[in-house]
Design a protein around this motif. Structure first.
Motif, short mmCIF file in Angstrom:
data_model
loop_
_atom_site.label_atom_id
_atom_site.label_comp_id
_atom_site.label_asym_id
_atom_site.label_seq_id
_atom_site.Cartn_x
_atom_site.Cartn_y
_atom_site.Cartn_z
N THR A 5 -94.44 25.28 30.85
CA THR A 5 -93.06 24.91 30.56
C THR A 5 -92.74 23.59 31.23
O THR A 5 -93.32 23.23 32.27
N PHE A 6 -91.82 22.86 30.63
CA PHE A 6 -91.43 21.55 31.15
C PHE A 6 -89.91 21.45 31.12
O PHE A 6 -89.28 21.82 30.14
N ASN A 7 -89.33 20.95 32.20
CA ASN A 7 -87.89 20.80 32.29
C ASN A 7 -87.51 19.42 31.78
O ASN A 7 -87.70 18.41 32.45
N VAL A 8 -86.97 19.36 30.57
CA VAL A 8 -86.56 18.08 29.99
C VAL A 8 -85.09 18.11 29.57
O VAL A 8 -84.64 17.25 28.85
N GLY A 9 -84.36 19.09 30.04
CA GLY A 9 -82.96 19.24 29.67
C GLY A 9 -82.09 18.09 30.14
O GLY A 9 -81.02 17.85 29.57
N TYR A 10 -82.52 17.37 31.15
CA TYR A 10 -81.71 16.27 31.68
C TYR A 10 -81.84 15.00 30.85
O TYR A 10 -81.05 14.07 31.02
N LEU A 11 -82.79 14.93 29.93
CA LEU A 11 -83.06 13.68 29.21
C LEU A 11 -81.87 13.22 28.37
O LEU A 11 -81.58 12.03 28.32
N PHE A 12 -81.17 14.15 27.71
CA PHE A 12 -80.03 13.72 26.91
C PHE A 12 -78.90 13.23 27.82
O PHE A 12 -78.18 12.30 27.48
N LEU A 13 -78.74 13.84 29.01
CA LEU A 13 -77.73 13.36 29.95
C LEU A 13 -78.09 11.97 30.48
O LEU A 13 -77.22 11.12 30.66
N GLN A 14 -79.38 11.76 30.68
CA GLN A 14 -79.83 10.46 31.17
C GLN A 14 -79.54 9.37 30.15
O GLN A 14 -79.10 8.28 30.51
N SER A 15 -79.75 9.66 28.86
CA SER A 15 -79.47 8.65 27.84
C SER A 15 -77.97 8.34 27.77
O SER A 15 -77.58 7.19 27.62
N ILE A 16 -77.13 9.36 27.90
CA ILE A 16 -75.68 9.14 27.90
C ILE A 16 -75.28 8.33 29.13
O ILE A 16 -74.47 7.41 29.05
N TYR A 17 -75.87 8.65 30.27
CA TYR A 17 -75.61 7.94 31.52
C TYR A 17 -75.88 6.45 31.35
O TYR A 17 -75.07 5.61 31.78
N HIS A 18 -76.99 6.11 30.69
CA HIS A 18 -77.33 4.69 30.51
C HIS A 18 -76.54 4.06 29.36
O HIS A 18 -76.22 2.87 29.43
N GLN A 19 -76.19 4.82 28.33
CA GLN A 19 -75.39 4.27 27.24
C GLN A 19 -73.99 3.89 27.73
O GLN A 19 -73.43 2.89 27.30
N LEU A 20 -73.44 4.69 28.64
CA LEU A 20 -72.13 4.39 29.20
C LEU A 20 -72.20 3.34 30.31
O LEU A 20 -71.18 2.93 30.84
N LYS A 21 -73.43 2.95 30.65
CA LYS A 21 -73.70 1.93 31.68
C LYS A 21 -73.14 2.35 33.04
O LYS A 21 -72.62 1.53 33.80
N LEU A 22 -73.22 3.65 33.32
CA LEU A 22 -72.73 4.14 34.60
C LEU A 22 -73.61 3.67 35.75
O LEU A 22 -73.12 3.54 36.88
N HIS A 23 -74.89 3.40 35.48
CA HIS A 23 -75.77 2.91 36.54
C HIS A 23 -75.29 1.55 37.05
O HIS A 23 -75.37 1.26 38.24
N LYS A 24 -74.75 0.72 36.16
CA LYS A 24 -74.23 -0.58 36.58
C LYS A 24 -72.95 -0.42 37.40
O LYS A 24 -72.73 -1.13 38.38
N VAL A 25 -72.11 0.53 37.01
CA VAL A 25 -70.88 0.80 37.74
C VAL A 25 -71.22 1.26 39.16
O VAL A 25 -70.62 0.79 40.14
N CYS A 26 -72.20 2.15 39.27
CA CYS A 26 -72.61 2.64 40.59
C CYS A 26 -73.16 1.50 41.46
O CYS A 26 -72.89 1.44 42.66
N GLN A 27 -73.93 0.61 40.85
CA GLN A 27 -74.47 -0.52 41.60
C GLN A 27 -73.36 -1.45 42.08
O GLN A 27 -73.38 -1.93 43.21
N GLU A 28 -72.36 -1.67 41.22
CA GLU A 28 -71.24 -2.52 41.60
C GLU A 28 -70.43 -1.91 42.75
O GLU A 28 -70.03 -2.61 43.67
N ILE A 29 -70.21 -0.60 42.67
CA ILE A 29 -69.46 0.08 43.74
C ILE A 29 -70.22 0.01 45.06
O ILE A 29 -69.63 -0.31 46.11
N SER A 30 -71.52 0.28 45.02
CA SER A 30 -72.28 0.27 46.27
C SER A 30 -72.39 -1.14 46.85
O SER A 30 -72.37 -1.31 48.07
N SER A 31 -72.47 -2.18 45.99
CA SER A 31 -72.53 -3.54 46.53
C SER A 31 -71.15 -4.00 47.02
O SER A 31 -71.05 -4.73 48.01
N LYS A 32 -70.08 -3.58 46.37
CA LYS A 32 -68.72 -3.97 46.75
C LYS A 32 -68.33 -3.38 48.11
O LYS A 32 -67.73 -4.06 48.94
#
Length: 134
Positions: free
Chosen positions: A89-116
């Motif tokens: 068995t393989f746990n891949v349930g997070y993959l669709f959440l990961q694509s949404i996370y990157h489509q919304l560009k939340l990783h950039k928001v987090c980087q901006e908050i941590s640098s600010k």
């Protein structure tokens, strides 16, 4: 899939169309490919009736589509013992959440908050770990 024959005053045009059900549940047609008019088809495929060629081409596309969407069944016997250390068995349930996370560009928001605010903690890697652990 089927062909659509559009007859006008000067020429006859052919298209490959498919019946599609929309999000609201209504049935509609979608143009898959425009094949051109009779003259263009005769130039590309000499010695062939354009309508017969178009029907054969639509049939070929239908068969290709059926092969792509064919269901594959994998059989497992419940009495057989799984060898130790073999992962089944393989746990891949997070993959669709990961694509949404990157489509919304939340990783950039987090980087901006941590640098600010000069965080020493990486919010991007935290989010990815949290998503993967769920």
């Amino acid at each position: 899939m089927r062909i659509k024959k559009s007859v006008s005053k000067n020429s006859v045009s052919y298209s490959v169309i498919d019946n599609v059900r929309g999000v609201n549940g209504k049935s509609t047609t979608k143009v898959i490919e425009a094949l051109g008019n009779e003259q263009q088809i005769r130039e590309r495929h000499p010695g062939v009736d354009p309508e017969e060629w178009a029907r054969a081409y639509a049939k070929k596309l239908t068969l290709e589509q059926k092969l792509k969407t064919e269901t594959i069944l994998i059989k497992h016997h419940p009495d057989k013992v799984i060898p130790k250390g073999k992962q089944k068995t393989f746990n891949v349930g997070y993959l669709f959440l990961q694509s949404i996370y990157h489509q919304l560009k939340l990783h950039k928001v987090c980087q901006e908050i941590s640098s600010k605010y000069n965080f020493s903690y990486d919010l991007v890697s935290c989010k990815m770990k949290c998503i993967q652990n769920k």
